[in-house]
Design a protein around this motif. Structure first.
Motif, PDB file in Angstrom:
ATOM      1  N   TRP A  23      13.291 -28.452 -21.617  1.00 56.35           N
ATOM      2  CA  TRP A  23      13.697 -27.757 -22.836  1.00 56.35           C
ATOM      3  C   TRP A  23      12.479 -27.259 -23.619  1.00 56.35           C
ATOM      4  O   TRP A  23      12.504 -26.155 -24.188  1.00 56.35           O
ATOM      5  N   MET A  61      18.115 -17.097 -19.084  1.00 52.73           N
ATOM      6  CA  MET A  61      19.421 -17.735 -19.216  1.00 52.73           C
ATOM      7  C   MET A  61      20.406 -17.200 -18.177  1.00 52.73           C
ATOM      8  O   MET A  61      21.227 -17.941 -17.646  1.00 52.73           O
ATOM      9  N   ARG A  64      20.249 -18.856 -14.805  1.00 47.85           N
ATOM     10  CA  ARG A  64      20.516 -20.294 -14.759  1.00 47.85           C
ATOM     11  C   ARG A  64      21.673 -20.662 -13.833  1.00 47.85           C
ATOM     12  O   ARG A  64      21.576 -21.643 -13.097  1.00 47.85           O
ATOM     13  N   GLN A 154      21.100 -35.419 -25.037  1.00 46.19           N
ATOM     14  CA  GLN A 154      21.317 -34.215 -25.835  1.00 46.19           C
ATOM     15  C   GLN A 154      20.252 -34.031 -26.921  1.00 46.19           C
ATOM     16  O   GLN A 154      20.158 -32.961 -27.519  1.00 46.19           O
ATOM     17  N   SER A 247      31.076 -26.353 -22.753  1.00 41.36           N
ATOM     18  CA  SER A 247      29.717 -25.840 -22.536  1.00 41.36           C
ATOM     19  C   SER A 247      29.451 -24.563 -23.317  1.00 41.36           C
ATOM     20  O   SER A 247      28.392 -24.408 -23.926  1.00 41.36           O
ATOM     21  N   ALA A 251      26.854 -24.328 -26.300  1.00 43.94           N
ATOM     22  CA  ALA A 251      25.739 -23.384 -26.163  1.00 43.94           C
ATOM     23  C   ALA A 251      25.700 -22.399 -27.324  1.00 43.94           C
ATOM     24  O   ALA A 251      24.628 -22.090 -27.865  1.00 43.94           O
ATOM     25  N   VAL A 351      28.044 -31.448 -28.965  1.00 48.41           N
ATOM     26  CA  VAL A 351      27.098 -31.832 -27.912  1.00 48.41           C
ATOM     27  C   VAL A 351      26.933 -33.341 -27.765  1.00 48.41           C
ATOM     28  O   VAL A 351      26.512 -33.814 -26.701  1.00 48.41           O
ATOM     29  N   HIS A 375      28.606 -25.239 -16.491  1.00 50.23           N
ATOM     30  CA  HIS A 375      27.791 -25.556 -17.664  1.00 50.23           C
ATOM     31  C   HIS A 375      26.663 -24.542 -17.838  1.00 50.23           C
ATOM     32  O   HIS A 375      26.427 -24.028 -18.944  1.00 50.23           O
ATOM     33  N   ASN A 376      25.976 -24.220 -16.755  1.00 49.07           N
ATOM     34  CA  ASN A 376      24.872 -23.262 -16.853  1.00 49.07           C
ATOM     35  C   ASN A 376      25.360 -21.829 -16.958  1.00 49.07           C
ATOM     36  O   ASN A 376      24.685 -20.982 -17.546  1.00 49.07           O
ATOM     37  N   ALA A 379      26.091 -21.703 -20.655  1.00 43.97           N
ATOM     38  CA  ALA A 379      24.848 -21.734 -21.429  1.00 43.97           C
ATOM     39  C   ALA A 379      24.036 -20.461 -21.227  1.00 43.97           C
ATOM     40  O   ALA A 379      23.431 -19.934 -22.163  1.00 43.97           O
ATOM     41  N   GLY A 383      25.854 -18.573 -24.265  1.00 48.49           N
ATOM     42  CA  GLY A 383      24.929 -19.039 -25.293  1.00 48.49           C
ATOM     43  C   GLY A 383      23.570 -18.372 -25.247  1.00 48.49           C
ATOM     44  O   GLY A 383      23.032 -17.937 -26.267  1.00 48.49           O
ATOM     45  N   GLY A 384      22.986 -18.250 -24.047  1.00 49.28           N
ATOM     46  CA  GLY A 384      21.633 -17.727 -23.932  1.00 49.28           C
ATOM     47  C   GLY A 384      21.496 -16.274 -24.347  1.00 49.28           C
ATOM     48  O   GLY A 384      20.442 -15.843 -24.827  1.00 49.28           O
TER      49      GLY A 384
END
Length: 432
Positions: A23, A61, A64, A154, A247, A251, A351, A375-376, A379, A383-384
């Motif tokens: 991270w 992202m 991912r 987290q 997720s 995110a 989270v 999840h990725n 994210a 989210g990204g």
């Protein structure tokens, strides 16, 4: 068999430190997005340079899910531990190399090309690590208090931002602006080399999870985990719920609260960067115990009510919170800090239970790939890309708040779906 307290603590520290490094490396780029604009994407329009920098962050992202598909399947076929060694090495090398990149003024178009290439490697690594780390830690946690024990994972995202932000704040304090733009921005990337060596040594001592060892002993590992996941209707349904509710919601809130607020305060509210970094530190420090509390609470009342509460509050309060931030000034620091901490409470609710939920939703033999891919995907693609999409929508509609309708709408739909369909998992037997 559940791990002893001492054994689990050792596993948790090693796993968490490695995830912290992932991270730290991944989000240092976000913290420096405003700086990267003119250095790697020079333009007469500052908004265009910022959009290009955020797009490069988004590229990492977007890939991912590819890393999740590759490394998630490997984790189900040959074990969770080997994946950790690969991902930590890939991320560390890519990040250190960013610190040595020439700028656009030095090599022209090759500067953004090299930056994007290294960002792609970071994204592939993060896809294997983030999600896989949740499965690894949860499978070591045993049957009781999983929400509390795994919620510490987290904290690594906020801690990654915290350490990165503190470094940058110190550098900007003791260096002139010319020195910082010349070489100071590179220091956080150089520091990651030291962290990489520590994390790699810690991970060398990690043991495979007892659940995977049992699968291996019984020769019941899946040979094609991704295919098996999509063939099973219940797994498909849970992958979709994980993607859309847990997720994606987490995110969106993470990047709203931990990433976009900093960009918003610097570029829209136009607060001094050093002041924004200080406020971000306070909000992040507040988030840490809140996340642990949310994980503990999910052991008492269930994962579902905690997560759904966070999604509802996010959908309701994100837009009003940013409206208030826009209309405050540097004389309202206590109010701004209070708003940021309030947003941190919402983020923690989603989270805090998330680590345990990722593993509890799926059967053991395909758990790694079933958890990491959605999840990725959420994210990375939801989210990204949020800072880029929100900034672009604001730019298109000439309104600094218009883009926030995107996360508000997504959180609202996610809250409704989670309330209706997300199963309660706190009593799940992870060996099944």
């Amino acid at each position: 068999m559940p791990a002893s307290s001492h054994s689990y603590r050792k596993v948790a520290i090693a796993a968490c430190f490695g995830t912290f490094l992932e991270w730290y490396d991944f989000l240092t780029f976000a913290t420096l997005a405003v700086v990267f604009g003119p250095l790697f994407f020079p333009s007469s329009d500052p908004s265009t340079a910022l959009l290009a920098s955020l797009a490069t962050f988004g590229v990492g992202m977007v890939v991912r899910p590819i890393g999740a598909a590759i490394f998630g399947s490997i984790g189900d076929r040959i074990g969770r531990r080997p994946v950790f060694m690969i991902t930590i090495t890939l991320m560390g090398i890519a990040t250190v190399c960013v610190g040595f990149l020439p700028t656009y003024a030095q090599v022209g178009i090759w500067a953004p090309i090299l930056l994007v290439s290294l960002r792609l490697l970071q994204g592939l690594s993060a896809g294997g690590e983030i999600g896989g780390g949740a499965v690894y830690l949860t499978e070591h946690a045993g049957q009781t208090n999983r929400g509390f024990k795994t919620s510490f994972l987290q904290l690594m995202g906020p801690l990654g931002i915290l350490v990165s932000t503190l470094q940058i704040a110190l550098l900007q304090t003791y260096l002139t602006q010319e020195e910082f733009l010349s070489w100071g921005w590179r220091v956080p990337f150089w520091v990651s080399l030291i962290l990489l060596l520590i994390a790699f040594k810690a991970r060398m001592a990690l043991e495979e999870t007892p659940i995977y060892l049992h699968l291996s002993k019984m020769h019941t590992q899946s040979k094609s985990p991704l295919r098996d996941n999509f063939k099973d209707p219940e797994t498909r349904k849970r992958m979709f719920l994980l993607f859309f509710c847990v997720s994606a919601g987490g995110a969106i809130l993470f990047f709203c609260v931990q990433v976009y607020t900093s960009i918003f305060l610097k570029t829209v509210v136009k607060l001094p960067p050093q002041l924004v970094d200080q406020l971000s530190v306070y909000a992040t420090i507040a988030l840490l115990p809140l996340t642990i509390f949310a994980g503990w609470l999910s052991d008492r009342i269930g994962r579902k009510p905690v997560v759904v509460s966070g999604l509802i509050l996010g959908a309701t309060l994100i837009l009003p919170a940013f409206y208030l931030l826009k209309n405050l000034n540097s004389n309202s620091m206590i109010t701004i800090a209070g708003i940021l901490i309030g947003l941190s409470i919402i983020l923690a609710l989603v989270v805090g239970p998330q680590t345990a939920l990722l593993a509890e939703l799926f059967p053991a033999k395909t758990r790694n790939s079933a958890a990491t891919l959605p999840h990725n995907l959420a994210a990375g693609w939801i989210g990204g890309l949020l800072p880029l999409i929100v900034t672009w929508l604001n730019h298109e509609w000439a309104n600094d708040l218009a883009g926030l309708m995107y996360p508000t709408f997504f959180l609202g739909i996610g809250a409704l779906m989670a309330a209706l369909y997300l199963p309660e998992t706190k009593q799940s037997n992870l060996h099944k």
